[in-house]
Each structure stands twice: as structure tokens, then as C-alpha cells.
Design a protein around this motif. Structure first.
Motif, PDB file in Angstrom:
ATOM      1  N   LEU A 111       0.803  -1.054   0.206  1.00 25.06           N
ATOM      2  CA  LEU A 111      -0.229   0.045  -0.227  1.00 25.06           C
ATOM      3  C   LEU A 111       1.285   1.343  -0.176  1.00 25.06           C
TER       4      LEU A 111
ATOM      5  N   HIS B  55       0.556   4.405  -2.754  1.00 22.79           N
ATOM      6  CA  HIS B  55       0.178   5.267  -2.157  1.00 22.79           C
ATOM      7  C   HIS B  55       2.177   5.970  -3.387  1.00 22.79           C
ATOM      8  N   HIS B  56       3.130   5.654  -3.071  1.00 24.99           N
ATOM      9  CA  HIS B  56       4.235   6.629  -3.443  1.00 24.99           C
ATOM     10  C   HIS B  56       4.654   6.289  -5.042  1.00 24.99           C
TER      11      HIS B  56
ATOM     12  N   PRO C 204       2.441   5.352  -7.704  1.00 27.59           N
ATOM     13  CA  PRO C 204       0.748   4.178  -7.955  1.00 27.59           C
ATOM     14  C   PRO C 204       1.095   3.799  -9.579  1.00 27.59           C
TER      15      PRO C 204
ATOM     16  N   LEU D 258      -6.703   4.525  -6.357  1.00 27.29           N
ATOM     17  CA  LEU D 258      -6.424   4.090  -6.054  1.00 27.29           C
ATOM     18  C   LEU D 258      -6.010   1.956  -6.193  1.00 27.29           C
TER      19      LEU D 258
END
Length: 198
Positions: A13, A17-18, A20, A180
Motif C-alpha cells: 500500500l 501510494h508513492h 502508483p 488506487l
């Protein structure tokens, strides 16, 4: 074991997030590879065909992940802030009338021309012959025709967990889960669909 899985999931995850796009590309490639390995074993092939396996990984990495990433970003722009049931239906229709046909066409061409190494005229003939039934089958599965209990269960779980108990099918889930996670969910569904689990 649960702690290790949780730690791995949290790391995934964080990467999602960093980074994608890269994470989705790697995820799509890994799931395409897993899907192909399972398909090869289920079809009775004694040893995994490494070239085929790697080319499927490449397709997931270079096309599946990036295409899904940008398609879901575009859907978020088109339907910015809208999450009602009508919007879900519109998203599913838009995806099914645009992305789904493109993805199936791209895969059939890639598989015939690159994976199988057929000459272009054979690929063209095979696509003309097989594409309509492939796309029709995909659309039928999207609306639930020919589904088995697993799809119904999956749909119910999605409806209760992610869709705030909206009575929509599992095909709408990618339109309702956070952007995401869309590529991960779609690739998971595709992997299992190709295996025949759905």
C-alpha cells in the motif's frame, strides 16, 4: 504468518501510494504471470513454457497496469465527485463500451502475433473469427449471464463492503472502490476469469 502478510500488505500500500503507476504495472505483470502459469498447469502442459510466461508478464506490465491506471484516472476526472448509483452504471457502461473492447482486441493481437509468433495475416483472420465471441462473453459475464455462485458471492461481498449496500453487480466494483485499488481489483478478477474461476 498473519503479521508477515500484514506487513507485506502495508508495504504494498505504501508503494501504491508513492509510486502508483509502477506498482500497478508490476502488480499487473505478476498477476498475468501467475494466471498464465496456472493456465498452463491446468491445461496439462508438463513444464511451464518460459517464453509464453514471460511475454504474458510483459503484457501485464507494459499494457495492463498502465492502461488500467490511466483509464481509472480518466474515469475519476469524467465523473469527479459523483458516487451515486446512476454514476456507477454510467462508469460501467463507459468502461464496457470503450476499454473492454480495446483490451480484448489488444490481447488477441498480442497473443497471436507476439506470443504465438503467427504471421500478421493469420492473426488478422483469427481476430476476425474470435474477437466477437470473446467480447460477447466478456459482456455477458459483466452483466451476470452465465455466472456461477462464486461471482454472485463476490458481487454480494463487494456490494456490502464497498458499495454501501448498493444493489449493483461485481462489474461495477472497479468504479466504486478507491482509484488506487482499481487496477489490483481488475487484474485479480481477470486472472481468475482466465483461469475459469468466474
Amino acid at each position: 504468518m498473519g503479521a508477515i502478510a500484514k506487513k507485506g500488505w502495508n508495504y504494498y500500500l505504501l508503494q501504491l501510494h508513492h509510486h502508483p503507476l509502477g506498482t500497478k504495472a508490476i502488480t499487473a505483470g505478476a498477476l498475468a504471470g501467475c494466471s498464465d502459469a496456472v493456465a498452463q498447469k491446468l491445461s496439462g502442459i508438463p513444464r511451464i513454457q518460459l517464453r509464453r510466461f514471460l511475454l504474458k508478464v510483459l503484457f501485464g506490465f507494459a499494457y495492463g497496469g498502465p492502461f488500467g491506471h490511466f483509464m481509472h484516472k480518466l474515469m475519476d476526472i469524467i465523473f469527479k465527485g459523483k458516487k451515486d448509483s446512476k454514476t456507477v452504471v454510467k462508469k460501467v457502461l463507459l468502461e464496457q463500451l470503450t476499454a473492454s473492447p480495446c483490451n480484448h482486441l489488444a490481447f488477441l493481437i498480442y497473443y497471436g502475433w507476439i506470443v504465438e509468433g503467427r504471421p500478421w495475416h493469420q492473426v488478422k483472420d483469427k481476430v476476425k473469427k474470435d474477437y466477437p465471441s470473446v467480447q460477447l462473453t466478456a459482456w455477458m459475464k459483466t452483466i451476470g449471464i452465465g455466472s456461477n455462485e462464486l461471482v454472485m458471492t463476490f458481487s454480494a461481498v463487494l456490494a456490502n463492503c464497498w458499495l454501501d449496500k448498493s444493489p449493483v453487480s461485481a462489474s461495477a466494483a472497479p468504479c466504486c472502490v478507491p482509484q488506487l485499488y482499481c487496477v489490483l481489483l481488475v487484474n485479480y478478477i481477470a486472472k481468475n476469469w482466465r483461469r475459469g474461476a468466474f
